[in-house]
Design a protein around this motif. Structure first.
Motif, short mmCIF file in Angstrom:
data_model
loop_
_atom_site.label_atom_id
_atom_site.label_comp_id
_atom_site.label_asym_id
_atom_site.label_seq_id
_atom_site.Cartn_x
_atom_site.Cartn_y
_atom_site.Cartn_z
N ALA A 68 0.83 -1.20 0.00
CA ALA A 68 0.00 0.00 0.00
C ALA A 68 0.87 1.26 0.00
O ALA A 68 0.61 2.19 -0.76
CB ALA A 68 -0.94 0.00 1.21
N GLU A 69 1.89 1.26 0.82
CA GLU A 69 2.79 2.42 0.88
C GLU A 69 3.52 2.61 -0.44
O GLU A 69 3.65 3.72 -0.92
CB GLU A 69 3.79 2.25 2.03
N ALA A 70 4.00 1.52 -1.01
CA ALA A 70 4.75 1.60 -2.27
C ALA A 70 3.86 2.09 -3.41
O ALA A 70 4.32 2.82 -4.29
CB ALA A 70 5.36 0.25 -2.63
N GLY A 71 2.59 1.70 -3.40
CA GLY A 71 1.68 2.08 -4.47
C GLY A 71 0.90 3.35 -4.21
O GLY A 71 0.14 3.79 -5.07
N GLY A 72 1.06 3.91 -3.00
CA GLY A 72 0.31 5.10 -2.66
C GLY A 72 -1.20 4.86 -2.69
O GLY A 72 -1.97 5.72 -3.09
N VAL A 78 -5.17 -2.93 -2.25
CA VAL A 78 -4.03 -3.76 -2.67
C VAL A 78 -4.56 -5.13 -3.09
O VAL A 78 -5.23 -5.80 -2.29
CB VAL A 78 -2.98 -3.91 -1.54
N PRO A 79 -4.29 -5.56 -4.31
CA PRO A 79 -4.75 -6.89 -4.73
C PRO A 79 -4.09 -7.98 -3.88
O PRO A 79 -2.89 -7.94 -3.62
CB PRO A 79 -4.30 -7.00 -6.19
N SER A 80 -4.88 -8.95 -3.46
CA SER A 80 -4.32 -10.01 -2.61
C SER A 80 -3.23 -10.79 -3.34
O SER A 80 -2.27 -11.25 -2.73
CB SER A 80 -5.41 -10.95 -2.11
N GLY A 81 -3.34 -10.91 -4.66
CA GLY A 81 -2.31 -11.60 -5.44
C GLY A 81 -0.97 -10.89 -5.42
O GLY A 81 0.07 -11.51 -5.65
N ALA A 82 -0.98 -9.60 -5.11
CA ALA A 82 0.28 -8.84 -5.06
C ALA A 82 1.17 -9.32 -3.92
O ALA A 82 2.40 -9.24 -4.01
CB ALA A 82 0.00 -7.34 -4.92
N VAL A 83 0.56 -9.84 -2.86
CA VAL A 83 1.36 -10.37 -1.74
C VAL A 83 2.15 -11.58 -2.21
O VAL A 83 3.34 -11.72 -1.91
CB VAL A 83 0.47 -10.72 -0.54
N ARG A 109 12.42 0.47 3.63
CA ARG A 109 13.18 1.72 3.55
C ARG A 109 12.44 2.76 2.72
O ARG A 109 12.37 3.93 3.09
CB ARG A 109 14.57 1.47 2.96
N ARG A 110 11.86 2.35 1.61
CA ARG A 110 11.10 3.29 0.75
C ARG A 110 9.90 3.88 1.49
O ARG A 110 9.48 4.99 1.20
CB ARG A 110 10.63 2.60 -0.52
N ALA A 111 9.33 3.11 2.40
CA ALA A 111 8.19 3.59 3.18
C ALA A 111 8.64 4.50 4.33
O ALA A 111 7.81 4.99 5.09
CB ALA A 111 7.38 2.42 3.71
N GLY A 112 9.96 4.70 4.46
CA GLY A 112 10.48 5.62 5.47
C GLY A 112 10.80 5.00 6.81
O GLY A 112 10.95 5.70 7.80
N HIS A 113 10.93 3.69 6.85
CA HIS A 113 11.23 3.01 8.11
C HIS A 113 12.70 2.62 8.17
O HIS A 113 13.29 2.22 7.16
CB HIS A 113 10.37 1.75 8.26
N LEU A 114 13.27 2.73 9.35
CA LEU A 114 14.64 2.27 9.58
C LEU A 114 14.56 0.96 10.34
O LEU A 114 13.91 0.89 11.39
CB LEU A 114 15.42 3.30 10.38
N LEU A 115 15.23 -0.05 9.83
CA LEU A 115 15.17 -1.37 10.44
C LEU A 115 15.58 -1.33 11.92
O LEU A 115 15.03 -2.05 12.74
CB LEU A 115 16.07 -2.35 9.66
N GLU A 116 16.51 -0.47 12.25
CA GLU A 116 17.04 -0.43 13.61
C GLU A 116 16.20 0.41 14.56
O GLU A 116 16.50 0.47 15.75
CB GLU A 116 18.48 0.13 13.61
#
Length: 170
Positions: A68-72, A78-83, A109-116
């Motif tokens: 959802a974040e990647a596609g705005g 979000v299509p279930s098949g996309a998962v 990362r593209r959604a603005g989250h830092l793993l740490e």
């Protein structure tokens, strides 16, 4: 405790608190898709299958959120098949993750989250799912003989278990 209640309670720990609205929406969608399928399964509260349902639901929620974040787009669009496309094929080796971890890392990362980030519930869920349990040569003979040991990113493999069960009932 019923299996459905256990699923709800234990997934709440992985969901965490706070985070973007779409994170909460992704969890609601994942739970709505998993509950009816899970309710048809025999109760296994606290067993390996219950663990896979919890981890797989977390993976499904995370996938919906990241897509959802990647596609705005809203999570419900979000299509279930996309998962399934995002997850790719189940790696043949239990100790090798395949490319799925890299794809999830990139979208995170593209959604603005830092793993740490210690207080980010999205990153915390992903850290939990992507944990590496090591390779077979790191276990002693007794542990390997039991057969319940985990290899590589085994929690992430639970997403495939849940997707396969959902697909089987569709």
């Amino acid at each position: 405790m019923t299996a459905t209640r256990a699923l709800r309670d234990l997934t709440a720990q992985l969901r965490g608190s706070g985070g973007p609205h779409s994170w909460a929406a992704a969890w609601e969608r994942a739970l709505a898709e998993v509950r009816p399928v899970r309710d048809r399964e025999p109760d296994d509260v606290g067993g390996r299958l219950s663990t896979q349902w919890i981890e797989g639901t977390a993976g499904l929620a995370l996938a919906y959120y990241l897509l959802a974040e990647a596609g705005g787009t809203p999570v419900e669009k979000v299509p279930s098949g996309a998962v399934r496309v995002l997850a790719g094929q189940l790696p043949q080796s239990r100790s090798e993750p395949g490319p799925v971890i890299g794809r999830f890392d990139t979208l995170l990362r593209r959604a603005g989250h830092l793993l740490e980030a210690p207080t980010d519930p999205v990153a915390a869920c992903w850290r939990y799912l992507r944990a590496d349990f090591g390779t077979p040569d790191e276990y002693d003979d007794i542990t390997q003989a039991v057969g319940h040991w985990r290899l590589g990113p085994d929690r992430l493999r639970s997403l495939f278990v849940v997707l396969d069960r959902i697909d089987a009932t569709s």
